[in-house]
Design an enzyme around this catalytic site. Structure first.
Site, PDB file in Angstrom:
ATOM      1  N   ARG A 170      16.973 -22.354 -12.674  1.00  0.00           N
ATOM      2  CA  ARG A 170      17.220 -20.916 -12.906  1.00  0.00           C
ATOM      3  C   ARG A 170      17.447 -20.629 -14.398  1.00  0.00           C
ATOM      4  O   ARG A 170      16.990 -19.618 -14.935  1.00  0.00           O
ATOM      5  CB  ARG A 170      18.437 -20.478 -12.093  1.00  0.00           C
ATOM      6  CG  ARG A 170      18.753 -19.014 -12.254  1.00  0.00           C
ATOM      7  CD  ARG A 170      19.767 -18.544 -11.234  1.00  0.00           C
ATOM      8  NE  ARG A 170      19.913 -17.110 -11.301  1.00  0.00           N
ATOM      9  CZ  ARG A 170      21.071 -16.498 -11.537  1.00  0.00           C
ATOM     10  NH1 ARG A 170      22.177 -17.195 -11.702  1.00  0.00           N
ATOM     11  NH2 ARG A 170      21.127 -15.191 -11.597  1.00  0.00           N
ATOM     12  N   HIS A 179      15.649 -17.810 -16.794  1.00  0.00           N
ATOM     13  CA  HIS A 179      16.406 -16.800 -17.544  1.00  0.00           C
ATOM     14  C   HIS A 179      16.203 -16.950 -19.051  1.00  0.00           C
ATOM     15  O   HIS A 179      16.306 -15.981 -19.792  1.00  0.00           O
ATOM     16  CB  HIS A 179      17.897 -16.874 -17.184  1.00  0.00           C
ATOM     17  CG  HIS A 179      18.207 -16.205 -15.888  1.00  0.00           C
ATOM     18  ND1 HIS A 179      19.421 -15.610 -15.601  1.00  0.00           N
ATOM     19  CD2 HIS A 179      17.446 -16.014 -14.778  1.00  0.00           C
ATOM     20  CE1 HIS A 179      19.381 -15.087 -14.378  1.00  0.00           C
ATOM     21  NE2 HIS A 179      18.207 -15.336 -13.858  1.00  0.00           N
ATOM     22  N   ASN A 211      23.801 -13.723 -16.446  1.00  0.00           N
ATOM     23  CA  ASN A 211      23.862 -15.163 -16.758  1.00  0.00           C
ATOM     24  C   ASN A 211      25.223 -15.794 -16.504  1.00  0.00           C
ATOM     25  O   ASN A 211      25.422 -16.980 -16.759  1.00  0.00           O
ATOM     26  CB  ASN A 211      23.456 -15.396 -18.225  1.00  0.00           C
ATOM     27  CG  ASN A 211      21.968 -15.164 -18.420  1.00  0.00           C
ATOM     28  OD1 ASN A 211      21.187 -15.410 -17.500  1.00  0.00           O
ATOM     29  ND2 ASN A 211      21.588 -14.687 -19.592  1.00  0.00           N
ATOM     30  N   HIS A 217      13.577 -20.311  -5.174  1.00  0.00           N
ATOM     31  CA  HIS A 217      14.748 -20.105  -4.312  1.00  0.00           C
ATOM     32  C   HIS A 217      14.742 -21.038  -3.102  1.00  0.00           C
ATOM     33  O   HIS A 217      15.595 -20.906  -2.233  1.00  0.00           O
ATOM     34  CB  HIS A 217      14.824 -18.637  -3.858  1.00  0.00           C
ATOM     35  CG  HIS A 217      15.173 -17.694  -4.978  1.00  0.00           C
ATOM     36  ND1 HIS A 217      15.146 -16.336  -4.872  1.00  0.00           N
ATOM     37  CD2 HIS A 217      15.576 -17.939  -6.266  1.00  0.00           C
ATOM     38  CE1 HIS A 217      15.507 -15.763  -6.023  1.00  0.00           C
ATOM     39  NE2 HIS A 217      15.764 -16.726  -6.891  1.00  0.00           N
TER      40      HIS A 217
HETATM   41  C1  HEM Z   1      11.623 -12.734  -8.736  1.00  0.00           C
HETATM   42  C2  HEM Z   1      12.732 -12.315  -9.239  1.00  0.00           C
HETATM   43  C3  HEM Z   1      14.035 -13.019  -9.087  1.00  0.00           C
HETATM   44  C4  HEM Z   1      15.220 -12.461  -8.748  1.00  0.00           C
HETATM   45  C5  HEM Z   1      15.461 -10.997  -8.483  1.00  0.00           C
HETATM   46  C6  HEM Z   1      16.199 -13.510  -8.697  1.00  0.00           C
HETATM   47  C7  HEM Z   1      17.531 -13.318  -8.409  1.00  0.00           C
HETATM   48  C8  HEM Z   1      18.435 -14.329  -8.205  1.00  0.00           C
HETATM   49  C9  HEM Z   1      19.821 -14.145  -7.855  1.00  0.00           C
HETATM   50  C10 HEM Z   1      20.528 -12.799  -7.690  1.00  0.00           C
HETATM   51  C11 HEM Z   1      20.367 -15.353  -7.691  1.00  0.00           C
HETATM   52  C12 HEM Z   1      21.818 -15.670  -7.334  1.00  0.00           C
HETATM   53  C13 HEM Z   1      22.620 -15.709  -8.603  1.00  0.00           C
HETATM   54  C14 HEM Z   1      24.087 -15.960  -8.438  1.00  0.00           C
HETATM   55  O1  HEM Z   1      24.611 -16.062  -7.332  1.00  0.00           O
HETATM   56  O2  HEM Z   1      24.749 -16.026  -9.452  1.00  0.00           O
HETATM   57  C15 HEM Z   1      19.341 -16.330  -7.959  1.00  0.00           C
HETATM   58  C16 HEM Z   1      19.519 -17.685  -7.887  1.00  0.00           C
HETATM   59  C17 HEM Z   1      18.542 -18.598  -8.214  1.00  0.00           C
HETATM   60  N1  HEM Z   1      17.305 -18.323  -8.750  1.00  0.00           N
HETATM   61 FE1  HEM Z   1      16.427 -16.516  -8.822  1.00  0.00          FE
HETATM   62  N2  HEM Z   1      15.598 -14.689  -8.996  1.00  0.00           N
HETATM   63  C18 HEM Z   1      14.271 -14.453  -9.255  1.00  0.00           C
HETATM   64  C19 HEM Z   1      13.338 -15.357  -9.654  1.00  0.00           C
HETATM   65  C20 HEM Z   1      13.585 -16.688  -9.864  1.00  0.00           C
HETATM   66  C21 HEM Z   1      12.675 -17.612 -10.481  1.00  0.00           C
HETATM   67  C22 HEM Z   1      11.327 -17.221 -11.084  1.00  0.00           C
HETATM   68  C23 HEM Z   1      13.265 -18.837 -10.451  1.00  0.00           C
HETATM   69  C24 HEM Z   1      12.753 -20.149 -10.974  1.00  0.00           C
HETATM   70  C25 HEM Z   1      11.496 -20.471 -11.042  1.00  0.00           C
HETATM   71  C26 HEM Z   1      14.540 -18.672  -9.812  1.00  0.00           C
HETATM   72  C27 HEM Z   1      15.429 -19.683  -9.527  1.00  0.00           C
HETATM   73  C28 HEM Z   1      16.662 -19.504  -8.957  1.00  0.00           C
HETATM   74  C29 HEM Z   1      17.490 -20.602  -8.506  1.00  0.00           C
HETATM   75  C30 HEM Z   1      17.118 -22.073  -8.507  1.00  0.00           C
HETATM   76  C31 HEM Z   1      18.679 -20.027  -8.056  1.00  0.00           C
HETATM   77  C32 HEM Z   1      19.919 -20.765  -7.531  1.00  0.00           C
HETATM   78  C33 HEM Z   1      20.850 -21.030  -8.683  1.00  0.00           C
HETATM   79  C34 HEM Z   1      22.068 -21.854  -8.326  1.00  0.00           C
HETATM   80  O3  HEM Z   1      22.203 -22.332  -7.201  1.00  0.00           O
HETATM   81  O4  HEM Z   1      22.910 -22.021  -9.231  1.00  0.00           O
HETATM   82  N3  HEM Z   1      14.715 -17.355  -9.493  1.00  0.00           N
HETATM   83  N4  HEM Z   1      18.185 -15.684  -8.284  1.00  0.00           N
END
Ligand code: HEM
Length: 322
Positions: A69, A73, A98, A195
């Site tokens: 993630r 970002h 972030n 995700h």
């Molecule tokens: C398409 C638009 C996207 C949105 C709206 C989005 C939104 C989010 C949100 C709200 C979370 C939870 C954050 C938290 O609880 O603090 C999250 C987690 C995550 N996102 Fe996304 N995301 C997107 C795209 C992506 C992309 C492109 C990737 C990587 C290629 C990604 C990888 C991740 C990962 C791995 C997590 C889990 C992080 C953790 O467990 O610490 N996301 N995302």
């Protein structure tokens, strides 16, 4: 004779202009990077990053999702230039989207090892990009070659992180945010497939399960009951797997979950309800193509706005500009 010479000069000038134009286009599109960029200047760069990520992920597998993630970002704000790693009161790192990023210590540790071995050679932006690839592989994804040669940015502005895609973005907004970075609809769906690992805090979707106007119709009602048990209304910071049942495995079940209305974020579930993204969700849920194509889209994402050549710097500490 004279007009022949003139033509030769003109042709040379045109050629020079074209070469320059190609160079400019390549820089703008981030093509100044190449696979194995450190093979002569710091041959063990990639293996040091890998072994560092391995040791952190083996003691705490949640680091893999955190690092993946973090790379996303980083790339979406000012390009993949490690601007997200800079600490400070008004930097990207301290901005709302972030605040829950995790894995800074992994990047710092790899950087410290690399500085001891090859000082001022390997950029923090490249360490993060390599570490994201390694995190996916350690979670069961397929590997890909990461072009390197990025340099680190010197600027990080908190408010710029507010433009990142958000959990309530419609598909139209998500598509615009991705196409602004040169990524198409297929890249959007594939990369959202990131995700398949990791978790989200309940606050990012609690309105879907506790709305006074009834629950979000795009969620399976039995899944709502399940989510309410994990996310009591007064505990917004509790976390839930983005891919129920398979939080640590990089597989296709994230897409399968979307098909049965078990998406966690509104932005995730919308990829299934929207007619333009649904065919991709369908394709990646039933074929093994997801794992192959994820690497390709990651290379595209990893090339967003990269700084190469004499642009930027090679930071000595990832959390601060030199
Ligand atoms: C398409 C638009 C996207 C949105 C709206 C989005 C939104 C989010 C949100 C709200 C979370 C939870 C954050 C938290 O609880 O603090 C999250 C987690 C995550 N996102 Fe996304 N995301 C997107 C795209 C992506 C992309 C492109 C990737 C990587 C290629 C990604 C990888 C991740 C990962 C791995 C997590 C889990 C992080 C953790 O467990 O610490 N996301 N995302």
């Amino acid at each position: 004779m004279e007009s022949g010479l003139w033509n030769k000069d003109l042709l040379n000038n045109i050629l020079r202009f074209l070469l320059l134009a190609v160079a400019v286009v390549k820089t703008v599109h981030g093509e100044g990077t190449s696979v194995g960029f450190y093979s002569s200047t710091c041959p063990s760069a990639e293996s040091i990053v890998r072994s560092t990520v391995e040791s952190y992920v083996s003691s705490d597998p949640t680091f893999a999702a955190g690092i993946l993630r973090m790379h996303f970002h980083d790339c979406f704000v000012r390009g993949c230039d490690a601007s997200v790693l800079i600490a400070g009161s008004d930097t990207e790192r301290s901005a709302g989207p972030n605040r829950n990023l995790r894995g800074f210590e992994v990047i710092d540790d790899a950087k410290a090892k690399l500085e001891a071995l090859c000082p001022s050679v390997v950029s923090c932006a490249d360490i993060l990009s390599l570490a994201a690839r390694d995190s996916v592989v350690l979670s069961g994804g397929l590997s890909w070659q990461v072009p390197t040669g990025r340099r680190d940015g010197k600027i990080s502005i908190g408010s710029e992180a507010l433009t990142l895609p958000g959990p309530n973005d419609t598909v139209a907004v998500q598509k615009t945010k991705f196409s602004d970075k040169g990524l198409n609809t297929q890249d959007l769906v594939i990369l959202a497939g990131g995700h398949t690992i990791g978790t989200a805090a309940c606050q990012f979707f609690s309105d879907r399960i506790y709305s006074p106007n009834g629950t979000d119709p795009s969620i399976d009602p039995s899944f709502v009951s399940f989510l309410r048990t994990i996310c009591p209304q007064d505990q917004p910071t509790k976390r839930v797997a983005l891919d129920t049942g398979s939080q640590f495995i990089f597989d296709t079940s994230y897409f399968e979950n979307l098909k049965r209305s078990h998406g966690i974020l509104r932005s995730d579930q919308a990829l299934w309800t929207d007619a333009s993204t649904r065919p991709f969700v369908l394709k990646y849920s039933i074929t093994g193509l997801f794992k192959v194509e994820f690497g390709k889209s990651m290379v595209k994402m990893g090339n967003i706005g990269v700084k190469t050549g004499s642009d930027g710097e090679i930071r000595t500490k990832c959390s601060a500009v030199n």
